[in-house]
Design a protein around this motif. Structure first.
Motif, PDB file in Angstrom:
ATOM      1  N   ALA A   1       0.976  -1.245   0.084  1.00 13.81           N
ATOM      2  CA  ALA A   1       0.078   0.135  -0.089  1.00 13.81           C
ATOM      3  C   ALA A   1       0.981   1.197   0.005  1.00 13.81           C
ATOM      4  CB  ALA A   1      -0.898  -0.016   1.436  1.00 13.81           C
ATOM      5  N   ARG A   2       2.047   1.163   0.688  1.00 18.81           N
ATOM      6  CA  ARG A   2       2.886   2.433   0.614  1.00 18.81           C
ATOM      7  C   ARG A   2       3.576   2.526  -0.519  1.00 18.81           C
ATOM      8  NH1 ARG A   2       8.592   2.956   3.773  1.00 18.81           N
ATOM      9  NH2 ARG A   2       9.185   1.280   2.587  1.00 18.81           N
ATOM     10  N   TYR A   3       3.892   1.577  -1.331  1.00 17.98           N
ATOM     11  CA  TYR A   3       4.298   1.806  -2.624  1.00 17.98           C
ATOM     12  C   TYR A   3       3.622   2.208  -3.665  1.00 17.98           C
ATOM     13  CZ  TYR A   3       8.389  -0.962  -0.822  1.00 17.98           C
ATOM     14  OH  TYR A   3       9.564  -1.273  -0.063  1.00 17.98           O
ATOM     15  N   SER A   4       2.211   1.519  -3.439  1.00 16.32           N
ATOM     16  CA  SER A   4       1.107   2.169  -4.317  1.00 16.32           C
ATOM     17  C   SER A   4       0.839   3.486  -4.303  1.00 16.32           C
ATOM     18  CB  SER A   4      -0.097   1.159  -4.068  1.00 16.32           C
ATOM     19  OG  SER A   4      -1.084   1.693  -4.980  1.00 16.32           O
ATOM     20  N   ASN A   5       0.746   3.873  -2.963  1.00 10.30           N
ATOM     21  CA  ASN A   5       0.634   5.654  -2.888  1.00 10.30           C
ATOM     22  C   ASN A   5       1.655   6.109  -3.385  1.00 10.30           C
ATOM     23  OD1 ASN A   5      -1.902   4.993  -1.454  1.00 10.30           O
ATOM     24  ND2 ASN A   5      -1.130   4.952   0.398  1.00 10.30           N
ATOM     25  N   TRP A   6       2.956   5.840  -3.120  1.00  7.00           N
ATOM     26  CA  TRP A   6       4.074   6.597  -3.604  1.00  7.00           C
ATOM     27  C   TRP A   6       4.169   6.694  -5.092  1.00  7.00           C
ATOM     28  CZ3 TRP A   6       8.344   5.711  -6.480  1.00  7.00           C
ATOM     29  CH2 TRP A   6       9.334   6.810  -6.722  1.00  7.00           C
ATOM     30  N   VAL A   7       3.820   5.737  -5.904  1.00  7.55           N
ATOM     31  CA  VAL A   7       3.950   5.546  -7.184  1.00  7.55           C
ATOM     32  C   VAL A   7       2.965   6.459  -7.788  1.00  7.55           C
ATOM     33  CG1 VAL A   7       3.333   4.201  -9.220  1.00  7.55           C
ATOM     34  CG2 VAL A   7       4.986   3.568  -7.295  1.00  7.55           C
ATOM     35  N   SER A   8       1.602   6.471  -7.320  1.00  4.48           N
ATOM     36  CA  SER A   8       0.502   7.176  -7.834  1.00  4.48           C
ATOM     37  C   SER A   8       0.654   8.671  -7.496  1.00  4.48           C
ATOM     38  CB  SER A   8      -0.856   6.666  -7.324  1.00  4.48           C
ATOM     39  OG  SER A   8      -1.055   6.827  -6.007  1.00  4.48           O
ATOM     40  N   LEU A   9       1.330   9.132  -6.160  1.00  2.58           N
ATOM     41  CA  LEU A   9       1.371  10.483  -6.116  1.00  2.58           C
ATOM     42  C   LEU A   9       2.741  10.936  -6.780  1.00  2.58           C
ATOM     43  CD1 LEU A   9       0.681  10.464  -2.097  1.00  2.58           C
ATOM     44  CD2 LEU A   9      -0.763  11.460  -4.128  1.00  2.58           C
ATOM     45  N   VAL A  10       3.754  10.112  -6.931  1.00  5.31           N
ATOM     46  CA  VAL A  10       5.255  10.830  -7.232  1.00  5.31           C
ATOM     47  C   VAL A  10       5.025  10.509  -8.869  1.00  5.31           C
ATOM     48  CG1 VAL A  10       7.530  10.728  -7.092  1.00  5.31           C
ATOM     49  CG2 VAL A  10       6.182  10.677  -5.198  1.00  5.31           C
ATOM     50  N   LEU A  11       5.071   9.284  -9.552  1.00  2.05           N
ATOM     51  CA  LEU A  11       5.547   9.024 -10.782  1.00  2.05           C
ATOM     52  C   LEU A  11       4.333   9.438 -11.702  1.00  2.05           C
ATOM     53  CD1 LEU A  11       6.968   5.453 -10.502  1.00  2.05           C
ATOM     54  CD2 LEU A  11       7.923   7.828 -10.857  1.00  2.05           C
ATOM     55  N   LEU A  12       3.045   9.120 -11.171  1.00  2.50           N
ATOM     56  CA  LEU A  12       1.695   9.455 -12.160  1.00  2.50           C
ATOM     57  C   LEU A  12       1.137  10.901 -11.943  1.00  2.50           C
ATOM     58  CD1 LEU A  12       0.287   5.753 -11.411  1.00  2.50           C
ATOM     59  CD2 LEU A  12       1.945   6.652 -13.187  1.00  2.50           C
ATOM     60  N   ARG A  13       1.776  11.830 -11.243  1.00  2.00           N
ATOM     61  CA  ARG A  13       1.219  13.174 -11.244  1.00  2.00           C
ATOM     62  C   ARG A  13       2.347  14.121 -11.613  1.00  2.00           C
ATOM     63  NH1 ARG A  13      -2.562  13.480  -6.107  1.00  2.00           N
ATOM     64  NH2 ARG A  13      -4.118  11.899  -6.658  1.00  2.00           N
ATOM     65  N   ASN A  14       1.951  15.044 -12.350  1.00  2.70           N
ATOM     66  CA  ASN A  14       3.266  16.040 -12.874  1.00  2.70           C
ATOM     67  C   ASN A  14       3.253  16.972 -11.565  1.00  2.70           C
ATOM     68  OD1 ASN A  14       3.595  14.859 -15.283  1.00  2.70           O
ATOM     69  ND2 ASN A  14       1.940  16.079 -16.260  1.00  2.70           N
ATOM     70  N   THR A  15       2.447  16.948 -10.588  1.00  6.30           N
ATOM     71  CA  THR A  15       2.453  18.221  -9.546  1.00  6.30           C
ATOM     72  C   THR A  15       3.349  17.754  -8.413  1.00  6.30           C
ATOM     73  OG1 THR A  15       0.552  17.050  -8.457  1.00  6.30           O
ATOM     74  CG2 THR A  15       0.190  18.965  -9.748  1.00  6.30           C
ATOM     75  N   ARG A  16       3.770  16.410  -8.495  1.00  2.93           N
ATOM     76  CA  ARG A  16       4.800  15.774  -7.419  1.00  2.93           C
ATOM     77  C   ARG A  16       6.170  15.380  -8.324  1.00  2.93           C
ATOM     78  NH1 ARG A  16       4.433  17.759  -2.760  1.00  2.93           N
ATOM     79  NH2 ARG A  16       6.169  15.962  -2.264  1.00  2.93           N
ATOM     80  N   SER A  17       6.449  15.790  -9.268  1.00  2.00           N
ATOM     81  CA  SER A  17       7.675  15.109 -10.089  1.00  2.00           C
ATOM     82  C   SER A  17       8.859  15.865  -9.292  1.00  2.00           C
ATOM     83  CB  SER A  17       7.706  15.875 -11.655  1.00  2.00           C
ATOM     84  OG  SER A  17       7.498  17.439 -11.537  1.00  2.00           O
ATOM     85  N   ASP A  18       8.875  16.612  -8.296  1.00  3.99           N
ATOM     86  CA  ASP A  18      10.295  16.933  -7.791  1.00  3.99           C
ATOM     87  C   ASP A  18      10.769  15.931  -6.836  1.00  3.99           C
ATOM     88  OD1 ASP A  18       7.989  17.125  -5.798  1.00  3.99           O
ATOM     89  OD2 ASP A  18       8.938  18.454  -4.576  1.00  3.99           O
ATOM     90  N   GLN A  19      10.199  14.896  -6.723  1.00  3.47           N
ATOM     91  CA  GLN A  19      10.768  13.735  -5.989  1.00  3.47           C
ATOM     92  C   GLN A  19      11.372  12.791  -6.927  1.00  3.47           C
ATOM     93  OE1 GLN A  19       8.281  12.171  -2.916  1.00  3.47           O
ATOM     94  NE2 GLN A  19       7.440  14.078  -2.044  1.00  3.47           N
ATOM     95  N   ARG A  20      11.131  12.858  -8.178  1.00  6.21           N
ATOM     96  CA  ARG A  20      11.733  11.791  -8.916  1.00  6.21           C
ATOM     97  C   ARG A  20      13.207  11.571  -9.256  1.00  6.21           C
ATOM     98  NH1 ARG A  20       7.190  13.142 -13.531  1.00  6.21           N
ATOM     99  NH2 ARG A  20       5.412  12.476 -12.430  1.00  6.21           N
ATOM    100  N   GLU A  21      13.655  12.865  -9.255  1.00  5.05           N
ATOM    101  CA  GLU A  21      15.203  12.934  -9.653  1.00  5.05           C
ATOM    102  C   GLU A  21      15.941  12.470  -8.307  1.00  5.05           C
ATOM    103  OE1 GLU A  21      18.555  16.072 -10.786  1.00  5.05           O
ATOM    104  OE2 GLU A  21      16.518  16.685 -11.047  1.00  5.05           O
ATOM    105  N   PRO A  22      15.506  12.993  -7.081  1.00  6.08           N
ATOM    106  CA  PRO A  22      16.048  12.775  -5.961  1.00  6.08           C
ATOM    107  C   PRO A  22      16.295  11.068  -5.653  1.00  6.08           C
ATOM    108  CG  PRO A  22      15.218  14.661  -5.398  1.00  6.08           C
ATOM    109  CD  PRO A  22      14.631  14.215  -6.760  1.00  6.08           C
ATOM    110  N   TYR A  23      15.049  10.455  -6.171  1.00  7.76           N
ATOM    111  CA  TYR A  23      14.802   9.130  -5.847  1.00  7.76           C
ATOM    112  C   TYR A  23      15.762   8.375  -6.716  1.00  7.76           C
ATOM    113  CZ  TYR A  23      13.053   4.428  -6.763  1.00  7.76           C
ATOM    114  OH  TYR A  23      12.649   2.923  -6.760  1.00  7.76           O
ATOM    115  N   MET A  24      16.053   8.672  -8.208  1.00 13.78           N
ATOM    116  CA  MET A  24      16.837   8.121  -9.051  1.00 13.78           C
ATOM    117  C   MET A  24      18.230   8.101  -8.611  1.00 13.78           C
ATOM    118  SD  MET A  24      14.891   6.139 -10.965  1.00 13.78           S
ATOM    119  CE  MET A  24      16.035   5.796 -12.091  1.00 13.78           C
TER     120      MET A  24
END
Length: 174
Positions: A87-110
């Motif tokens: 459930a935690r991964y699902s929420n993170w993916v839907s909030l960070v990967l699938l939304r443009n409004t939270r894209s600020d977390q993608r680069e630090p993750y990678m």
């Protein structure tokens, strides 16, 4: 008093449909407030049909001369979270990967993934890394009636990136 008033205006404005809020000029205020406070208002609890039926996320790594292999999506070295971890991964993916409004977390993750992969000593700095996300979206009732399919699969890929480019400080110098 000023903060309370501004927050009340934000809450009232955030319940408006996004397009309407942008058209009447309130949308820029709510977006600015959300970015400053990292307080994204999400009204998806009122959806009648779940928008995401299923997620499958894979962090893939390929070393030079080797086939690509999945290493999971959790950052290597991260302690598992108590169940239900999915459930935690699902929420993170839907909030960070699938939304443009939270894209600020993608680069630090990678970048963190690249640094942790280098620490393992298994992958050289020339290795490529990317994140594949298969999303099965639920169609609307009209879409189901018209197209005769309940869900549709969409693949989103973040990368590929060279580990050296993501984590240059952790890569050994030649």
């Amino acid at each position: 008093m000023l903060f309370g008033t501004l927050y009340l205006i934000f809450l009232v404005a955030s319940i408006l449909p996004r397009k309407l809020a942008l058209n009447i000029g309130i949308g820029s205020f709510t977006q600015a407030y959300e970015s400053v406070t990292t307080c994204l208002q999400d009204w998806s609890m009122f959806y009648t049909i779940p928008t995401i039926h299923y997620l499958d996320v894979r962090l893939m790594v390929v070393a030079p001369g080797s086939p690509a292999r999945p290493v999971g999506m959790r950052i290597p070295g991260l302690r598992p979270f108590p169940l239900p971890e999915q459930a935690r991964y699902s929420n993170w993916v839907s909030l960070v990967l699938l939304r443009n409004t939270r894209s600020d977390q993608r680069e630090p993750y990678m970048k963190r993934v690249a640094a942790e992969l280098l620490k393992t000593g298994i992958y050289p700095p020339e290795s490529k890394v990317w994140l594949d996300c298969d999303v099965w979206n639920t169609r609307s009732l009209l879409g189901v009636l018209k197209l005769r399919e309940i869900i549709v699969k969409k693949t989103i890929t973040m990368g590929p990136f060279t580990i050296r480019d993501l984590a240059p400080a952790a890569a050994p110098r030649a």
